[in-house]
Design a protein around this motif. Structure first.
Motif, PDB file in Angstrom:
ATOM      1  N   GLY A 223       0.821  -1.210   0.000  1.00 52.19           N
ATOM      2  CA  GLY A 223       0.000   0.000   0.000  1.00 52.19           C
ATOM      3  C   GLY A 223       0.853   1.256   0.000  1.00 52.19           C
ATOM      4  N   ASP A 224       1.935   1.253   0.749  1.00 54.16           N
ATOM      5  CA  ASP A 224       2.830   2.413   0.787  1.00 54.16           C
ATOM      6  C   ASP A 224       3.500   2.633  -0.572  1.00 54.16           C
ATOM      7  OD1 ASP A 224       2.221   2.851   3.448  1.00 54.16           O
ATOM      8  OD2 ASP A 224       3.966   1.732   4.194  1.00 54.16           O
ATOM      9  N   VAL A 225       3.868   1.538  -1.241  1.00 56.27           N
ATOM     10  CA  VAL A 225       4.495   1.655  -2.563  1.00 56.27           C
ATOM     11  C   VAL A 225       3.504   2.237  -3.571  1.00 56.27           C
ATOM     12  CG1 VAL A 225       5.555   0.398  -4.481  1.00 56.27           C
ATOM     13  CG2 VAL A 225       6.120  -0.216  -2.126  1.00 56.27           C
ATOM     14  N   VAL A 240      -3.211   4.612   1.286  1.00 51.81           N
ATOM     15  CA  VAL A 240      -3.627   3.265   0.899  1.00 51.81           C
ATOM     16  C   VAL A 240      -3.433   2.344   2.090  1.00 51.81           C
ATOM     17  CG1 VAL A 240      -3.332   1.385  -0.759  1.00 51.81           C
ATOM     18  CG2 VAL A 240      -2.848   3.750  -1.454  1.00 51.81           C
ATOM     19  N   GLU A 241      -4.523   1.734   2.543  1.00 53.26           N
ATOM     20  CA  GLU A 241      -4.443   0.856   3.701  1.00 53.26           C
ATOM     21  C   GLU A 241      -5.144  -0.465   3.413  1.00 53.26           C
ATOM     22  OE1 GLU A 241      -6.549   2.468   7.029  1.00 53.26           O
ATOM     23  OE2 GLU A 241      -8.065   3.411   5.772  1.00 53.26           O
ATOM     24  N   GLY A 284      -5.485  -9.737  -1.527  1.00 52.49           N
ATOM     25  CA  GLY A 284      -5.529  -8.536  -0.704  1.00 52.49           C
ATOM     26  C   GLY A 284      -6.565  -7.547  -1.192  1.00 52.49           C
ATOM     27  N   LEU A 285      -7.028  -6.725  -0.287  1.00 50.44           N
ATOM     28  CA  LEU A 285      -7.984  -5.663  -0.588  1.00 50.44           C
ATOM     29  C   LEU A 285      -7.507  -4.405   0.127  1.00 50.44           C
ATOM     30  CD1 LEU A 285     -10.789  -4.896  -1.828  1.00 50.44           C
ATOM     31  CD2 LEU A 285     -11.782  -5.518   0.385  1.00 50.44           C
ATOM     32  N   HIS A 306     -11.539   1.217  -3.870  1.00 47.27           N
ATOM     33  CA  HIS A 306     -11.033  -0.065  -3.394  1.00 47.27           C
ATOM     34  C   HIS A 306     -10.170  -0.726  -4.458  1.00 47.27           C
ATOM     35  CE1 HIS A 306     -14.185   0.591  -0.378  1.00 47.27           C
ATOM     36  NE2 HIS A 306     -13.344  -0.090   0.398  1.00 47.27           N
ATOM     37  N   LEU A 307      -9.040  -1.234  -4.018  1.00 46.24           N
ATOM     38  CA  LEU A 307      -8.081  -1.909  -4.879  1.00 46.24           C
ATOM     39  C   LEU A 307      -8.078  -3.391  -4.531  1.00 46.24           C
ATOM     40  CD1 LEU A 307      -5.065   0.566  -4.425  1.00 46.24           C
ATOM     41  CD2 LEU A 307      -6.978   0.763  -6.023  1.00 46.24           C
TER      42      LEU A 307
END
Length: 337
Positions: A223-225, A240-241, A284-285, A306-307
């Protein structure tokens, strides 16, 4: 302050210049590295036309290449390789900086070999993460440009570089790996607090596994990337979490980070029930929020995106970072670069 440690030496970032905005400018030295690729390095039996073209470009890597010069090459496979590489070189030179070249490929759906696009993603990420001291983020970033084989071991979901395959698998080195004398990998270790310090010296080997289990460092680092990627390429700040439960998501907008993730997202959007196989593929979500909602299109302004991250049925994860560029609800997206 302690200086950041170097990593991904073989991507060629040290051969590039940077403009006033920190973007990567194409240099002759960087272009010459492509001439060291095995597809372009003429073998001893290569015809005179191919040998001369290679020598000429080593002297002047930006010199124009006429179609007749490529057609004069005797070997058909070599001709096709040269056509592809000259088109690639011309694209990079036309745009001047690598970030602009990448955005043009993604937005216009220009067809270039994935190996070249993947290398472009790597060097752009190397630039975006230049000051990063977090080995978990750097390992997560590898997923942007290298497919991963996922291995389920108890509560762990281990991502292992697909080319590694196994601890005895053969790893394909880049031309710069050989030129720099960097050693090949011999074993795979799981990245954790005790092994993280060794990441930098082996970063070009891609031989460390990352745990993507829910609630762990791996998904949070990914998420950080994603946040760094969007900030560097689009100058858009997001948070992004990871989200623990699929049922927590409200599906106003979603982006699949892989082909299977897009398929699963489409099914959820249409209200279809996911079968056990599809649920098992979901790795992952994430919930993505824009720090400045005015950057979003009005329809979903201020709402989370949402990813989804999903592997194939044979447990391979092929992340598609281009989906973040083309799929997010960005207002005036074409104007952002």
């Amino acid at each position: 302050m302690r200086a950041p440690r170097d990593f991904w030496l073989a991507c060629g970032h040290h051969l590039l210049d940077r403009d006033e905005n920190g973007r990567l400018l194409v240099t002759d030295d960087f272009l010459k590295v492509y001439l060291a690729r095995p597809e372009l390095m003429p073998p001893p039996e290569a015809c005179a036309a191919e040998q001369e073209l290679h020598r000429a470009l080593l002297r002047h890597p930006r010199r124009p290449v006429a179609a007749r010069q490529i057609e004069a090459i005797a070997d058909g496979d070599a001709r096709e390789n040269w056509r592809t590489m000259i088109a690639w070189r011309d694209h990079l030179v036309k745009h001047g900086c690598l970030e602009a070249a990448y955005l043009a490929i993604v937005r216009r759906n220009i067809a270039f070999p994935q190996v070249l696009v993947g290398q472009l993603v790597q060097v752009i990420l190397r630039n975006a993460l230049d000051d990063c001291r977090d080995a978990f983020m750097l390992r997560a970033a590898e997923m942007f440009f290298r497919p991963q084989k996922l291995m389920i071991e108890g509560a762990s979901v281990l991502a292992v570089d697909e080319e590694r395959g196994s601890v005895t698998g053969r790893h394909s080195a880049s031309p710069l790996m050989a030129l720099l004398g960097l050693p090949d990998a011999t074993e795979v270790d799981v990245l954790n607090e005790s092994t993280a310090g060794g990441y930098w010296e082996r970063s070009d080997r891609f031989d460390m596994a990352l745990d993507l289990a829910a609630g762990g460092r791996g998904l949070a680092a990914l998420g950080d990337v994603i946040g760094r990627w969007l900030l560097h390429l689009l100058a858009i700040e997001v948070e992004v979490e990871p989200v623990a439960e699929l049922r927590e998501a409200s599906w106003n907008w979603y982006v699949g980070l892989s082909s299977d993730a897009t398929r699963i997202g489409d099914a959820i959007w249409h209200g279809d029930d996911l079968d056990d196989g599809s649920r098992a593929q979901l790795v992952g979500l994430f919930r993505l929020t824009f720090r400045d909602p005015s950057c979003m299109i009005e329809k979903v302004r201020g709402e989370p995106v949402h990813l989804l991250l999903a592997m194939t049925a044979d447990e391979v994860l092929r992340l598609k970072p281009q989906n973040l560029i083309t799929g997010l609800p960005i207002a005036n997206a074409e104007a952002v670069n």
